[in-house]
Enzyme design. Structure first.
Site, PDB file in Angstrom:
ATOM      1  N   ASP A 271      -7.862   7.358  -8.544  1.00  0.00           N
ATOM      2  CA  ASP A 271      -8.569   6.084  -8.716  1.00  0.00           C
ATOM      3  C   ASP A 271     -10.081   6.236  -8.677  1.00  0.00           C
ATOM      4  O   ASP A 271     -10.813   5.251  -8.629  1.00  0.00           O
ATOM      5  CB  ASP A 271      -8.123   5.079  -7.651  1.00  0.00           C
ATOM      6  CG  ASP A 271      -8.444   5.532  -6.227  1.00  0.00           C
ATOM      7  OD1 ASP A 271      -8.887   6.689  -6.063  1.00  0.00           O
ATOM      8  OD2 ASP A 271      -8.235   4.742  -5.292  1.00  0.00           O
TER       9      ASP A 271
ATOM     10  N   GLU B 122       0.807  -1.219   0.000  1.00  0.00           N
ATOM     11  CA  GLU B 122       0.000   0.000   0.000  1.00  0.00           C
ATOM     12  C   GLU B 122       0.843   1.274   0.000  1.00  0.00           C
ATOM     13  O   GLU B 122       0.434   2.282  -0.574  1.00  0.00           O
ATOM     14  CB  GLU B 122      -0.914   0.013   1.229  1.00  0.00           C
ATOM     15  CG  GLU B 122      -1.989  -1.044   1.227  1.00  0.00           C
ATOM     16  CD  GLU B 122      -3.025  -0.815   0.138  1.00  0.00           C
ATOM     17  OE1 GLU B 122      -3.461   0.334  -0.018  1.00  0.00           O
ATOM     18  OE2 GLU B 122      -3.370  -1.775  -0.560  1.00  0.00           O
TER      19      GLU B 122
ATOM     20  N   THR C 231      -7.451   9.564  -0.702  1.00  0.00           N
ATOM     21  CA  THR C 231      -7.066   8.363   0.026  1.00  0.00           C
ATOM     22  C   THR C 231      -6.185   8.803   1.179  1.00  0.00           C
ATOM     23  O   THR C 231      -5.268   9.603   0.991  1.00  0.00           O
ATOM     24  CB  THR C 231      -6.293   7.385  -0.886  1.00  0.00           C
ATOM     25  OG1 THR C 231      -7.150   6.959  -1.944  1.00  0.00           O
ATOM     26  CG2 THR C 231      -5.800   6.180  -0.113  1.00  0.00           C
TER      27      THR C 231
END
Length: 278
Positions: free
Chosen positions: A83, A65, A88
């Site tokens: 994305d 990640e 995020t």
């Protein structure tokens, strides 16, 4: 930490189903009698729930990640990685577009009303389920980074990570009679695909159609191989051309080595980078 680099190589490192957060497995999740499931959990070792093993699991996930083993360095991470999930952020990739970040901030604000993210709650509710930054720019990223220095917010991130991802994955793996490697394989899958029948639980169900888990009398290695096959196919079906090395040269490598207990030392590769835990 190099989430942008991971995005280029892997298309989308964290894919989460907005409607599935906090949902429990559906009725078809475990068709065995309750007493059989409970017996399987009693037979399974503590595995990934042991403190040292849990830390190892976070390091393994962080290598995929965040391109680091220092998973705690990601408390203050925040970025739109393109994305379609908005911002995020944090140690497990909470997203403004997938509901989990909103829940995190709501819970944290209920306990700490004067925090620096509280003023963004109306905007977070408005953009939930979209990739919009409306009401969040330009101050939200800086506010997140500042709040991430507060121990209480770090603890809140860990609690939500455990509630949504870690605890359900480990519990499901123990019901299936899996050891530490299997528990981690489940955990990484639920982090990437999200919970729900269109995510982790669906992959698990399809894997069981190919091979029986140990709790149903099957061979552990054969079942985990089937699970990884199904998961890899799911990754590629959703994101053609995606880099699947977090499965191929990490989890599959451990499985082929017969390391079902995730004993150290460990050496693996993700996105071409080599990681080692002594």
């Amino acid at each position: 930490m190099k989430r942008v680099g991971v995005l280029i190589l892997a298309a989308v490192p964290v894919v989460l189903a907005a409607t599935a957060y906090g949902s429990s497995p559906t009725a078809h999740d475990d068709p065995r009698p309750a007493h059989a499931s409970a017996a399987a959990q009693r037979r399974a070792p503590e595995g990934l729930a042991a403190p040292a093993m849990k830390n190892l699991a976070q390091e393994l996930v962080a290598s995929a990640e965040n391109s680091t083993l220092d998973w705690r360095s990601a408390y203050g991470y925040v970025q739109d990685i393109g994305d379609g999930q908005g911002y995020t952020a944090g140690i497990i990739g909470f997203c403004t577009g997938t509901h989990d970040l909103l829940v995190l901030v709501e819970k944290y604000t209920a306990a700490h009303s004067d925090n620096g993210l509280a003023r963004y709650l109306p905007a977070l509710r408005s953009v939930d389920g979209t990739d919009s930054h409306q009401g969040l720019d330009p101050g939200f990223p800086a506010a997140w980074r500042a709040e991430a220095k507060v121990p209480a917010f770090q603890a809140a991130q860990e609690e939500e990570r455990d509630r949504i991802y870690f605890d359900p994955a480990v519990s499901a793996a123990k019901r299936d009679g899996l050891g530490s490697l299997g528990q981690f394989i489940y955990y990484d899958a639920i982090v990437f695909h999200g919970p729900g029948t269109d995510g982790f639980y669906g992959i698990r169900e399809r894997a069981m159609q190919r091979a029986a888990p140990p709790a149903r009398g099957g061979d552990e290695k054969a079942y985990l191989s089937a699970f990884l096959d199904v998961r890899r196919a799911a990754m590629r079906a959703k994101h053609p051309g995606i880099d699947t090395s977090r499965v191929d040269t990490a989890q599959r490598k451990f499985l082929e080595e017969g390391n079902l207990t995730l004993r150290t030392p460990l050496v693996w590769k993700v996105y071409g980078e080599t990681y080692r835990v002594p």
